[in-house]
Design a protein around this motif. Sequence first.
Motif, short mmCIF file in Angstrom:
data_model
loop_
_atom_site.label_atom_id
_atom_site.label_comp_id
_atom_site.label_asym_id
_atom_site.label_seq_id
_atom_site.Cartn_x
_atom_site.Cartn_y
_atom_site.Cartn_z
N UNK A 5 0.83 -1.20 0.00
CA UNK A 5 0.00 0.00 0.00
C UNK A 5 0.86 1.25 0.00
N UNK A 6 2.13 1.09 0.25
CA UNK A 6 2.96 2.27 0.43
C UNK A 6 4.11 2.27 -0.57
N UNK A 7 4.69 3.45 -0.74
CA UNK A 7 5.81 3.61 -1.64
C UNK A 7 7.02 4.00 -0.80
N UNK A 8 7.92 3.05 -0.58
CA UNK A 8 9.02 3.31 0.33
C UNK A 8 10.28 3.78 -0.37
N UNK A 9 10.16 4.25 -1.61
CA UNK A 9 11.34 4.80 -2.24
C UNK A 9 11.68 6.10 -1.53
N UNK A 10 12.98 6.43 -1.50
CA UNK A 10 13.38 7.66 -0.81
C UNK A 10 14.06 7.35 0.48
N UNK A 11 14.56 8.39 1.15
CA UNK A 11 15.32 8.19 2.37
C UNK A 11 14.48 7.60 3.50
N UNK A 12 15.13 6.75 4.30
CA UNK A 12 14.43 6.12 5.42
C UNK A 12 14.20 7.15 6.52
N UNK A 13 13.06 7.07 7.20
CA UNK A 13 12.83 7.98 8.32
C UNK A 13 13.83 7.73 9.46
N UNK A 14 14.19 8.81 10.12
CA UNK A 14 15.07 8.74 11.29
C UNK A 14 14.21 9.06 12.51
N UNK A 15 14.32 8.21 13.54
CA UNK A 15 13.49 8.39 14.74
C UNK A 15 14.31 9.08 15.84
N UNK A 16 13.70 10.03 16.48
CA UNK A 16 14.31 10.69 17.65
C UNK A 16 13.20 11.18 18.57
N UNK A 17 13.59 11.60 19.78
CA UNK A 17 12.61 12.18 20.72
C UNK A 17 12.12 13.52 20.17
N UNK A 18 10.86 13.84 20.46
CA UNK A 18 10.34 15.14 20.04
C UNK A 18 11.08 16.25 20.79
N UNK A 19 11.20 17.41 20.16
CA UNK A 19 11.82 18.58 20.78
C UNK A 19 10.80 19.72 20.80
N UNK A 20 11.02 20.67 21.72
CA UNK A 20 10.10 21.83 21.78
C UNK A 20 10.04 22.55 20.44
N UNK A 21 11.16 22.56 19.72
CA UNK A 21 11.20 23.26 18.42
C UNK A 21 10.40 22.55 17.33
N UNK A 22 9.89 21.35 17.61
CA UNK A 22 9.06 20.62 16.64
C UNK A 22 7.59 21.06 16.70
N UNK A 23 7.29 22.01 17.57
CA UNK A 23 5.89 22.35 17.82
C UNK A 23 5.10 22.63 16.54
N UNK A 24 5.62 23.46 15.66
CA UNK A 24 4.82 23.86 14.48
C UNK A 24 4.61 22.69 13.53
N UNK A 25 5.61 21.82 13.43
CA UNK A 25 5.46 20.65 12.55
C UNK A 25 4.43 19.68 13.13
N UNK A 26 4.46 19.49 14.45
CA UNK A 26 3.47 18.60 15.08
C UNK A 26 2.08 19.24 14.98
N UNK A 27 2.02 20.58 15.08
CA UNK A 27 0.74 21.28 14.88
C UNK A 27 0.19 20.98 13.48
N UNK A 28 1.03 21.02 12.47
CA UNK A 28 0.59 20.69 11.10
C UNK A 28 0.04 19.27 11.04
N UNK A 29 0.71 18.35 11.74
CA UNK A 29 0.26 16.95 11.73
C UNK A 29 -1.11 16.84 12.40
N UNK A 30 -1.23 17.44 13.60
CA UNK A 30 -2.48 17.29 14.35
C UNK A 30 -3.65 18.03 13.68
#
Length: 182
Positions: A5-30
Amino acid sequence: MQNSATDDTGPAPVIRHVRASDRDAVLDILNAHHVNLGTQRLPFHSDTEVAARIADAPGRVKLVAEIEGAVAGYAELETWPDKPRLRHGAEIDMIATHPDFRGHGVGRALMAALVDMSDRWLQLTRLQLYVWDGNDAAIRLYERFGFVVEGRLRRFVFVDGTYRDALIMARLTDPIQPPSSA
Ligand SMILES: CC(C)(COP(=O)(O)OP(=O)(O)OC[C@H]1O[C@@H](n2cnc3c(N)ncnc32)[C@H](O)[C@@H]1OP(=O)(O)O)[C@@H](O)C(=O)NCCC(=O)NCCS
């Protein structure tokens, strides 16, 4: 061959803990429509609410997936370390992919990180979650990680003008032991 169902071409996601500076990106997601449909979130979120949501909280694991420096997904695991009889378990409270990055392995990478935390670091033997009936992308993702449906909560949630059932799904890492007779 591409038969998923998915297209996994492209760079693999990198996982890390959320940071306060991620607020606007997480706002876009929510604030994304597909996330409103799949979660308990309302259509509009404030930046202050999201700042509080991503802040450190006891027992909560809050991760982002990054693709080439952009926050592409967000996930939360709720554990219950202060509840002695429940602390072998935890709940996946949120997993959501940014609308620009769906179908690129972000959900899978976040799930893999949460399951790895659960199995190899937190000593958890039961992971559970609620998913709305008909959220096929999420249900398939969970099944890929060994979750099975344990029950249906009828007319559990109001989504975009209609009531929907919820499914409770769980993944156990060891066989259920029957209670010993006294
Ligand atoms: C569910 C969600 C997190 C999947 O994220 P994603 O990054 O697009 O998924 P991935 O690319 O990592 O795909 C992982 C797996 O998810 C499933 N999946 C993803 N998109 C799918 C689709 N359109 N149809 C069916 N299955 C799909 C598949 O099992 C896929 O693996 P496979 O192709 O090897 O079978 C994303 O659709 C989302 O953010 N949904 C809204 C929020 C939500 O509903 N969260 C769940 C709340 S319970």
